[in-house]
Design a protein around this motif. Structure first.
Motif, PDB file in Angstrom:
ATOM      1  N   GLY A  39      14.025   0.964   7.482  1.00  0.00           N
ATOM      2  CA  GLY A  39      13.972  -0.485   7.492  1.00  0.00           C
ATOM      3  C   GLY A  39      12.645  -0.967   8.029  1.00  0.00           C
ATOM      4  N   PHE A  40      12.394  -2.268   7.909  1.00  0.00           N
ATOM      5  CA  PHE A  40      11.167  -2.855   8.424  1.00  0.00           C
ATOM      6  C   PHE A  40      11.360  -4.357   8.571  1.00  0.00           C
ATOM      7  CE2 PHE A  40      10.908  -3.316   3.901  1.00  0.00           C
ATOM      8  CZ  PHE A  40      10.265  -4.522   3.686  1.00  0.00           C
ATOM      9  N   THR A  41      10.502  -4.961   9.364  1.00  0.00           N
ATOM     10  CA  THR A  41      10.483  -6.405   9.525  1.00  0.00           C
ATOM     11  C   THR A  41       9.243  -6.923   8.825  1.00  0.00           C
ATOM     12  OG1 THR A  41      11.591  -6.222  11.650  1.00  0.00           O
ATOM     13  CG2 THR A  41      10.464  -8.292  11.193  1.00  0.00           C
ATOM     14  N   ASP A  42       9.430  -7.880   7.893  1.00  0.00           N
ATOM     15  CA  ASP A  42       8.281  -8.396   7.153  1.00  0.00           C
ATOM     16  C   ASP A  42       7.514  -9.414   7.983  1.00  0.00           C
ATOM     17  OD1 ASP A  42       9.614 -10.856   6.929  1.00  0.00           O
ATOM     18  OD2 ASP A  42      10.275 -10.480   4.880  1.00  0.00           O
ATOM     19  N   ALA A  43       6.447  -9.948   7.419  1.00  0.00           N
ATOM     20  CA  ALA A  43       5.578 -10.878   8.139  1.00  0.00           C
ATOM     21  C   ALA A  43       6.293 -12.180   8.498  1.00  0.00           C
ATOM     22  CB  ALA A  43       4.331 -11.173   7.310  1.00  0.00           C
ATOM     23  N   ASP A  44       7.380 -12.508   7.780  1.00  0.00           N
ATOM     24  CA  ASP A  44       8.141 -13.725   8.070  1.00  0.00           C
ATOM     25  C   ASP A  44       9.231 -13.494   9.111  1.00  0.00           C
ATOM     26  OD1 ASP A  44       6.641 -15.190   6.230  1.00  0.00           O
ATOM     27  OD2 ASP A  44       7.980 -14.641   4.570  1.00  0.00           O
ATOM     28  N   GLY A  45       9.364 -12.264   9.605  1.00  0.00           N
ATOM     29  CA  GLY A  45      10.361 -11.959  10.624  1.00  0.00           C
ATOM     30  C   GLY A  45      11.718 -11.546  10.080  1.00  0.00           C
ATOM     31  N   CYS A  46      11.831 -11.348   8.770  1.00  0.00           N
ATOM     32  CA  CYS A  46      13.097 -10.922   8.160  1.00  0.00           C
ATOM     33  C   CYS A  46      13.196  -9.397   8.237  1.00  0.00           C
ATOM     34  CB  CYS A  46      13.156 -11.383   6.706  1.00  0.00           C
ATOM     35  SG  CYS A  46      14.647 -10.851   5.840  1.00  0.00           S
ATOM     36  N   TYR A  47      14.335  -8.904   8.745  1.00  0.00           N
ATOM     37  CA  TYR A  47      14.539  -7.461   8.826  1.00  0.00           C
ATOM     38  C   TYR A  47      15.206  -6.967   7.551  1.00  0.00           C
ATOM     39  CZ  TYR A  47      15.761  -2.829  10.367  1.00  0.00           C
ATOM     40  OH  TYR A  47      15.865  -1.461  10.463  1.00  0.00           O
ATOM     41  N   TRP A  48      14.592  -5.970   6.908  1.00  0.00           N
ATOM     42  CA  TRP A  48      15.100  -5.347   5.685  1.00  0.00           C
ATOM     43  C   TRP A  48      15.591  -3.952   6.030  1.00  0.00           C
ATOM     44  CZ3 TRP A  48      15.439  -8.173   1.304  1.00  0.00           C
ATOM     45  CH2 TRP A  48      14.670  -9.336   1.227  1.00  0.00           C
ATOM     46  N   ARG A  49      16.863  -3.683   5.725  1.00  0.00           N
ATOM     47  CA  ARG A  49      17.495  -2.391   6.029  1.00  0.00           C
ATOM     48  C   ARG A  49      17.624  -1.580   4.738  1.00  0.00           C
ATOM     49  NH1 ARG A  49      21.246  -4.218   8.811  1.00  0.00           N
ATOM     50  NH2 ARG A  49      20.566  -3.451  10.811  1.00  0.00           N
ATOM     51  N   LEU A  50      17.251  -0.293   4.808  1.00  0.00           N
ATOM     52  CA  LEU A  50      17.386   0.588   3.652  1.00  0.00           C
ATOM     53  C   LEU A  50      18.855   0.697   3.274  1.00  0.00           C
ATOM     54  CD1 LEU A  50      16.070   2.587   1.648  1.00  0.00           C
ATOM     55  CD2 LEU A  50      16.420   4.361   3.367  1.00  0.00           C
ATOM     56  N   ALA A  51      19.165   0.405   2.016  1.00  0.00           N
ATOM     57  CA  ALA A  51      20.546   0.447   1.548  1.00  0.00           C
ATOM     58  C   ALA A  51      20.821   1.684   0.693  1.00  0.00           C
ATOM     59  CB  ALA A  51      20.876  -0.813   0.742  1.00  0.00           C
ATOM     60  N   ARG A  52      19.873   2.044  -0.164  1.00  0.00           N
ATOM     61  CA  ARG A  52      20.086   3.200  -1.032  1.00  0.00           C
ATOM     62  C   ARG A  52      18.771   3.642  -1.647  1.00  0.00           C
ATOM     63  NH1 ARG A  52      21.883  -1.261  -4.394  1.00  0.00           N
ATOM     64  NH2 ARG A  52      23.914  -1.271  -3.459  1.00  0.00           N
ATOM     65  N   GLY A  53      18.769   4.896  -2.086  1.00  0.00           N
ATOM     66  CA  GLY A  53      17.598   5.392  -2.789  1.00  0.00           C
ATOM     67  C   GLY A  53      17.347   6.849  -2.486  1.00  0.00           C
ATOM     68  N   PRO A  54      16.522   7.513  -3.237  1.00  0.00           N
ATOM     69  CA  PRO A  54      15.824   6.933  -4.376  1.00  0.00           C
ATOM     70  C   PRO A  54      16.800   6.577  -5.490  1.00  0.00           C
ATOM     71  CG  PRO A  54      15.351   9.282  -4.223  1.00  0.00           C
ATOM     72  CD  PRO A  54      16.184   8.925  -3.037  1.00  0.00           C
ATOM     73  N   LEU A  55      16.476   5.500  -6.183  1.00  0.00           N
ATOM     74  CA  LEU A  55      17.354   4.967  -7.213  1.00  0.00           C
ATOM     75  C   LEU A  55      17.102   5.628  -8.559  1.00  0.00           C
ATOM     76  CD1 LEU A  55      17.010   1.159  -6.420  1.00  0.00           C
ATOM     77  CD2 LEU A  55      18.861   2.686  -5.727  1.00  0.00           C
ATOM     78  N   ASP A  56      18.157   5.736  -9.321  1.00  0.00           N
ATOM     79  CA  ASP A  56      18.066   6.159 -10.702  1.00  0.00           C
ATOM     80  C   ASP A  56      17.241   5.100 -11.451  1.00  0.00           C
ATOM     81  OD1 ASP A  56      19.585   5.662 -13.550  1.00  0.00           O
ATOM     82  OD2 ASP A  56      19.412   7.790 -13.045  1.00  0.00           O
ATOM     83  N   PRO A  57      16.380   5.499 -12.397  1.00  0.00           N
ATOM     84  CA  PRO A  57      15.563   4.511 -13.106  1.00  0.00           C
ATOM     85  C   PRO A  57      16.369   3.393 -13.776  1.00  0.00           C
ATOM     86  CG  PRO A  57      14.729   6.698 -13.542  1.00  0.00           C
ATOM     87  CD  PRO A  57      16.015   6.863 -12.754  1.00  0.00           C
ATOM     88  N   ARG A  58      17.586   3.679 -14.251  1.00  0.00           N
ATOM     89  CA  ARG A  58      18.394   2.627 -14.885  1.00  0.00           C
ATOM     90  C   ARG A  58      18.823   1.581 -13.871  1.00  0.00           C
ATOM     91  NH1 ARG A  58      22.415   6.773 -17.468  1.00  0.00           N
ATOM     92  NH2 ARG A  58      22.040   7.463 -15.365  1.00  0.00           N
ATOM     93  N   ARG A  59      19.228   2.011 -12.676  1.00  0.00           N
ATOM     94  CA  ARG A  59      19.604   1.061 -11.626  1.00  0.00           C
ATOM     95  C   ARG A  59      18.389   0.279 -11.158  1.00  0.00           C
ATOM     96  NH1 ARG A  59      23.637   0.640  -7.085  1.00  0.00           N
ATOM     97  NH2 ARG A  59      24.817   2.117  -8.302  1.00  0.00           N
TER      98      ARG A  59
END
Length: 132
Positions: A39-59
């Motif tokens: 996960g990471f926090t972007d410049a706007d302060g929003c925290y993004w949590r890893l949900a899944r991956g690596p993803l299949d190219p179709r998804r």
């Protein structure tokens, strides 16, 4: 007398107890790459949590069309003094997706992989990682 076994916390309990870093702690950026830190926090302060991956190219293709935010590549934020993911405007997404799709599973560099991240407000991020 036999010793009692201590309760070993299940992985789900440990993950549930983890809190995302506050914007103050992380400096609105990341030190570790987002995939390593999960996960990471972007410049706007929003925290993004890893949900899944690596993803299949179709998804990943479906997410490239329907996702709230798409990221490909990184940029250096002088104010935060860290590298941050580069979020793409909607107009740039189709071309970026075609470039990324051509490099999935490539035998030469660069190689692209897609990952899904989620924010606490429910937004979804398609994160295209580039390996050089």
């Amino acid at each position: 007398m036999p010793k009692k076994r201590k309760h070993a916390a299940a992985l789900a309990e440990v993950v549930a107890a983890m809190q995302p870093p506050s914007a103050e702690e992380s400096g609105s950026s990341y030190v570790l790459p987002p995939l390593t830190a999960r996960g990471f926090t972007d410049a706007d302060g929003c925290y993004w949590r890893l949900a899944r991956g690596p993803l299949d190219p179709r998804r990943a293709k479906r997410l490239a069309v329907s996702t709230d935010v798409m990221s490909m590549g990184e940029y250096y934020d002088d104010q935060a003094q860290w590298w941050l993911p580069r979020f793409l405007p909607e107009a740039e997404r189709p071309a970026a997706w075609r470039e990324a799709r051509a490099r999935f599973g490539a035998t030469d560099l660069p190689i692209h992989e897609a990952y899904g991240f989620t924010a606490d407000d429910g937004r979804v991020l398609l994160f295209i990682e580039t390996y050089c």
